[in-house]
Design a protein around this motif. Sequence first.
Motif, PDB file in Angstrom:
ATOM      1  N   HIS A 235       0.874  -1.163   0.000  1.00 26.14           N
ATOM      2  CA  HIS A 235       0.000   0.000   0.000  1.00 26.14           C
ATOM      3  C   HIS A 235       0.920   1.224   0.000  1.00 26.14           C
ATOM      4  CE1 HIS A 235      -3.950   1.742   0.764  1.00 26.14           C
ATOM      5  NE2 HIS A 235      -3.299   2.683   1.411  1.00 26.14           N
ATOM      6  N   PRO A 236       0.501   2.335  -0.668  1.00 28.30           N
ATOM      7  CA  PRO A 236       1.378   3.502  -0.677  1.00 28.30           C
ATOM      8  C   PRO A 236       1.814   3.881   0.740  1.00 28.30           C
ATOM      9  CG  PRO A 236      -0.491   3.861  -2.129  1.00 28.30           C
ATOM     10  CD  PRO A 236      -0.716   2.538  -1.462  1.00 28.30           C
ATOM     11  N   ASP A 237       3.093   4.219   0.867  1.00 29.13           N
ATOM     12  CA  ASP A 237       3.681   4.684   2.117  1.00 29.13           C
ATOM     13  C   ASP A 237       4.175   3.579   3.051  1.00 29.13           C
ATOM     14  OD1 ASP A 237       4.259   7.302   2.612  1.00 29.13           O
ATOM     15  OD2 ASP A 237       3.080   7.326   4.462  1.00 29.13           O
ATOM     16  N   ALA A 238       3.992   2.327   2.674  1.00 26.80           N
ATOM     17  CA  ALA A 238       4.427   1.241   3.558  1.00 26.80           C
ATOM     18  C   ALA A 238       5.954   1.117   3.566  1.00 26.80           C
ATOM     19  CB  ALA A 238       3.796  -0.070   3.126  1.00 26.80           C
ATOM     20  N   GLY A 239       6.592   1.632   2.490  1.00 30.21           N
ATOM     21  CA  GLY A 239       8.061   1.587   2.469  1.00 30.21           C
ATOM     22  C   GLY A 239       8.635   0.866   1.264  1.00 30.21           C
ATOM     23  N   LYS A 240       7.855   0.771   0.198  1.00 35.05           N
ATOM     24  CA  LYS A 240       8.321   0.037  -0.975  1.00 35.05           C
ATOM     25  C   LYS A 240       9.557   0.686  -1.603  1.00 35.05           C
ATOM     26  CE  LYS A 240       6.434   0.155  -4.912  1.00 35.05           C
ATOM     27  NZ  LYS A 240       5.557   0.102  -6.068  1.00 35.05           N
ATOM     28  N   THR A 241       9.511   2.003  -1.762  1.00 38.71           N
ATOM     29  CA  THR A 241      10.645   2.698  -2.379  1.00 38.71           C
ATOM     30  C   THR A 241      11.894   2.546  -1.517  1.00 38.71           C
ATOM     31  OG1 THR A 241       9.046   4.312  -3.157  1.00 38.71           O
ATOM     32  CG2 THR A 241      11.357   4.900  -3.389  1.00 38.71           C
ATOM     33  N   THR A 242      11.701   2.700  -0.217  1.00 39.85           N
ATOM     34  CA  THR A 242      12.844   2.600   0.699  1.00 39.85           C
ATOM     35  C   THR A 242      13.433   1.188   0.642  1.00 39.85           C
ATOM     36  OG1 THR A 242      11.609   4.117   2.110  1.00 39.85           O
ATOM     37  CG2 THR A 242      13.582   3.128   3.052  1.00 39.85           C
TER      38      THR A 242
ATOM     39  N   LYS B   4      11.715  10.214  -6.715  1.00 39.43           N
ATOM     40  CA  LYS B   4      10.670  10.833  -5.904  1.00 39.43           C
ATOM     41  C   LYS B   4      10.785  12.354  -5.856  1.00 39.43           C
ATOM     42  CE  LYS B   4       8.254   7.714  -3.246  1.00 39.43           C
ATOM     43  NZ  LYS B   4       7.609   7.424  -1.987  1.00 39.43           N
TER      44      LYS B   4
ATOM     45  N   ASN C 165       7.526  -3.917   7.877  1.00 37.53           N
ATOM     46  CA  ASN C 165       8.450  -2.774   7.940  1.00 37.53           C
ATOM     47  C   ASN C 165       8.065  -1.809   9.065  1.00 37.53           C
ATOM     48  OD1 ASN C 165      10.560  -1.154   6.963  1.00 37.53           O
ATOM     49  ND2 ASN C 165       9.169   0.033   5.657  1.00 37.53           N
ATOM     50  N   LYS C 166       8.937  -0.858   9.292  1.00 39.42           N
ATOM     51  CA  LYS C 166       8.736   0.215  10.292  1.00 39.42           C
ATOM     52  C   LYS C 166       8.622  -0.348  11.713  1.00 39.42           C
ATOM     53  CE  LYS C 166       6.538   3.289   6.947  1.00 39.42           C
ATOM     54  NZ  LYS C 166       5.716   4.446   6.695  1.00 39.42           N
TER      55      LYS C 166
ATOM     56  N   ASP D  89      10.648   0.092  13.938  1.00 40.09           N
ATOM     57  CA  ASP D  89      11.182   1.091  14.871  1.00 40.09           C
ATOM     58  C   ASP D  89      10.092   2.054  15.325  1.00 40.09           C
ATOM     59  OD1 ASP D  89      11.167   1.871  12.091  1.00 40.09           O
ATOM     60  OD2 ASP D  89      12.034   3.770  12.752  1.00 40.09           O
ATOM     61  N   ARG D  90       8.903   1.958  14.734  1.00 43.65           N
ATOM     62  CA  ARG D  90       7.789   2.821  15.092  1.00 43.65           C
ATOM     63  C   ARG D  90       6.784   1.993  15.890  1.00 43.65           C
ATOM     64  NH1 ARG D  90       7.212   7.670  14.418  1.00 43.65           N
ATOM     65  NH2 ARG D  90       5.161   7.587  13.461  1.00 43.65           N
TER      66      ARG D  90
ATOM     67  N   SER E 106      13.334  -2.770   9.531  1.00 45.79           N
ATOM     68  CA  SER E 106      13.117  -1.343   9.360  1.00 45.79           C
ATOM     69  C   SER E 106      13.941  -0.906   8.160  1.00 45.79           C
ATOM     70  CB  SER E 106      13.554  -0.596  10.626  1.00 45.79           C
ATOM     71  OG  SER E 106      13.598   0.776  10.356  1.00 45.79           O
ATOM     72  N   ALA E 107      13.253  -0.715   7.044  1.00 45.64           N
ATOM     73  CA  ALA E 107      13.975  -0.438   5.801  1.00 45.64           C
ATOM     74  C   ALA E 107      14.769   0.852   5.892  1.00 45.64           C
ATOM     75  CB  ALA E 107      13.001  -0.379   4.641  1.00 45.64           C
ATOM     76  N   VAL E 108      14.157   1.896   6.435  1.00 44.77           N
ATOM     77  CA  VAL E 108      14.837   3.191   6.439  1.00 44.77           C
ATOM     78  C   VAL E 108      16.096   3.137   7.301  1.00 44.77           C
ATOM     79  CG1 VAL E 108      13.705   4.429   8.352  1.00 44.77           C
ATOM     80  CG2 VAL E 108      14.297   5.660   6.259  1.00 44.77           C
TER      81      VAL E 108
HETATM   82  P1  GDP Z   1       6.232   3.782  -0.587  1.00 40.55           P
HETATM   83  O1  GDP Z   1       5.142   4.781  -0.823  1.00 40.55           O
HETATM   84  O2  GDP Z   1       5.689   2.443  -0.192  1.00 40.55           O
HETATM   85  O3  GDP Z   1       7.251   3.699  -1.675  1.00 40.55           O
HETATM   86  O4  GDP Z   1       6.964   4.275   0.765  1.00 40.55           O
HETATM   87  P2  GDP Z   1       8.370   4.985   0.991  1.00 40.55           P
HETATM   88  O5  GDP Z   1       9.484   4.033   0.845  1.00 40.55           O
HETATM   89  O6  GDP Z   1       8.427   6.236   0.232  1.00 40.55           O
HETATM   90  O7  GDP Z   1       8.229   5.304   2.553  1.00 40.55           O
HETATM   91  C1  GDP Z   1       7.203   6.125   3.056  1.00 40.55           C
HETATM   92  C2  GDP Z   1       7.719   6.879   4.271  1.00 40.55           C
HETATM   93  O8  GDP Z   1       8.008   5.959   5.312  1.00 40.55           O
HETATM   94  C3  GDP Z   1       9.012   7.631   3.982  1.00 40.55           C
HETATM   95  O9  GDP Z   1       8.973   8.851   4.686  1.00 40.55           O
HETATM   96  C4  GDP Z   1      10.084   6.719   4.543  1.00 40.55           C
HETATM   97  O10 GDP Z   1      11.238   7.418   4.960  1.00 40.55           O
HETATM   98  C5  GDP Z   1       9.361   6.111   5.735  1.00 40.55           C
HETATM   99  N1  GDP Z   1       9.895   4.795   6.089  1.00 40.55           N
HETATM  100  C6  GDP Z   1      10.222   3.771   5.267  1.00 40.55           C
HETATM  101  N2  GDP Z   1      10.682   2.723   5.975  1.00 40.55           N
HETATM  102  C7  GDP Z   1      10.652   3.084   7.270  1.00 40.55           C
HETATM  103  C8  GDP Z   1      11.013   2.435   8.498  1.00 40.55           C
HETATM  104  O11 GDP Z   1      11.470   1.293   8.544  1.00 40.55           O
HETATM  105  N3  GDP Z   1      10.816   3.149   9.633  1.00 40.55           N
HETATM  106  C9  GDP Z   1      10.321   4.417   9.648  1.00 40.55           C
HETATM  107  N4  GDP Z   1      10.179   5.013  10.821  1.00 40.55           N
HETATM  108  N5  GDP Z   1       9.984   5.066   8.521  1.00 40.55           N
HETATM  109  C10 GDP Z   1      10.133   4.402   7.346  1.00 40.55           C
END
Ligand code: GDP
Length: 533
Positions: A26-33, A55, A147-148, A150-151, A263-265
Amino acid sequence: MSESVVTQKSVEEETKRRRTFAIIAHPDAGKTTLTEKLLLYGGAIQLAGAVKARKNRKAATSDWMEMEKEKGISITSAALQFEYKNHVLNLLDTPGHEDFSEDTYRTLIAADTAVMVLDAGKGVEPQTIKLFKVCRDRGIPIVTFINKMDRPTKPLFELLDEIEKVLGITAIPMVWPIGTGVDFSGVYNRLDKKIYTYDRTPGGSQKSSFQSSGIEDPNLDSMFEDWVLKAFREEVELVEDGIGKFSLQDFLESKITPVFFGSAVNNFGIQLFLDHFLEIAPPPLYFPLKDGSRLDPVTTPFSGFVFKVQANMNKAHRDRIAFLRVCSGKFERGLNVNHGRLGKQVKLSSSFAFFGQDRNTVDEAYPGDIIGLVNPGTYAIGDVLASGKVPDLKPLPVFAPEIFATLSCVETGALKSFRKGIEQLAEEGILHLFTSQTVGGGLPVIGAMGQLQFEVFRRRLQDEYGAPTNINILPYQVSCWLPEEDVAKVPVGSNLVVDSINRAALLFDSEWEKGYFQKKNPEIRLLDYPTQE
Ligand code: GDP
């Protein structure tokens, strides 16, 4: 050894070391990261920057690209190839925005495995469900990356339950996290009992890994907070007692999804994930054929299918590109192949690999690889090319659009380019183009899965073809395809439309209306997918 034996051997070796996959999220889940980090581990650091650059691209090449930037989504999709531990990974880049679902769906068909990224705080979201279903219907095995971590997260067992209840697949954790949110401090690998610790400094990553004797290992006592460790030990016990072990067979049959946490980021859990992934993800599958059997990628000479067509990849070139997934045999540039639909031979002399706007010539490719072919109108989505007999691959799914509009050119002088534009763009498959006697008053009718597709279409007609266009949304929300033999049975006055290859569909205002129609006309079959002939 004869030359053909040598070629077959190298095809076998090359096929075995390939993994072709797509990330669904889903958008924002962290696919790009995650994509960026996977490339980083693949040693393609300079490429990783390029993914990010998409981006917030500064030098957008067209208004359409500009729109991609504004919305922060990826509308174009291509495949990225990178090497990791002597494997070749082909990552199909699927657009994540919900409005682009049809394009995304088709790209998934070219993948052998899907990686489902979930946000640990949100769980299974709507777009994930849709994409998941396409993979499962197609028999594509799915690996889950939560993912995420750490949150703040949802309770972990709740997340696993959600996967099972909402998606109907058993979730088998391959690793188990030590703490979540601010307490997230590592993961435990169930398979070899190794502990991987996580450095919590800003921008942290994996700190160390060591072999433990299991969750009761006394060395752990001094490493983690008491209560974090206590909860972790209880949870792992529950997992070991209550959740089955990973079975490769069950995974390949889409009965289970192996689950990873990370945690991808923060770069954590990616390498562990990638190492497992290489082990369990299948090399290019025996591709499904129409009759239910499968195509042997090694013993069958070169074959592949077009899953995506895109116009104007590069404004300077003004060309159209067809993306082909190699299903069997070895591709060599200059190969003469049979074109199934056209029933003639074509020479594949212009073959490319893409990375964003850059292109490199591809001289050879193997099963699982994606190549871009310059397309002077020769290739359409679903076309099969083969150096021997053209195999009868299982057709790509075509979905029933959910929103409709009429299209009109606002400048008479631009009519010619308008016509060319709608034809070429519809050929890309970004939307359906229909004509109708009853709907739209003689204007072309377009159908899509989401409104953003219309907006992209309008902008591209303007930018790339110089045709300013009006789009008027029609009141229909439901459509279904008709088998050819039932078209004549449709009552006069129904909202009947026909696409460019003569497939008929009926449009309805609502599901209720569709149900009513079916009740009144039980002899007419209303289909979710068009018949393929
Ligand atoms: P996409 O829309 O699925 O491609 O999502 P993005 O990769 O752009 O990530 C969406 C937001 O979540 C960005 O601000 C990332 O920096 C953040 N993000 C991605 N992975 C993590 C993670 O593991 N932890 C946290 N806290 N933020 C993350």
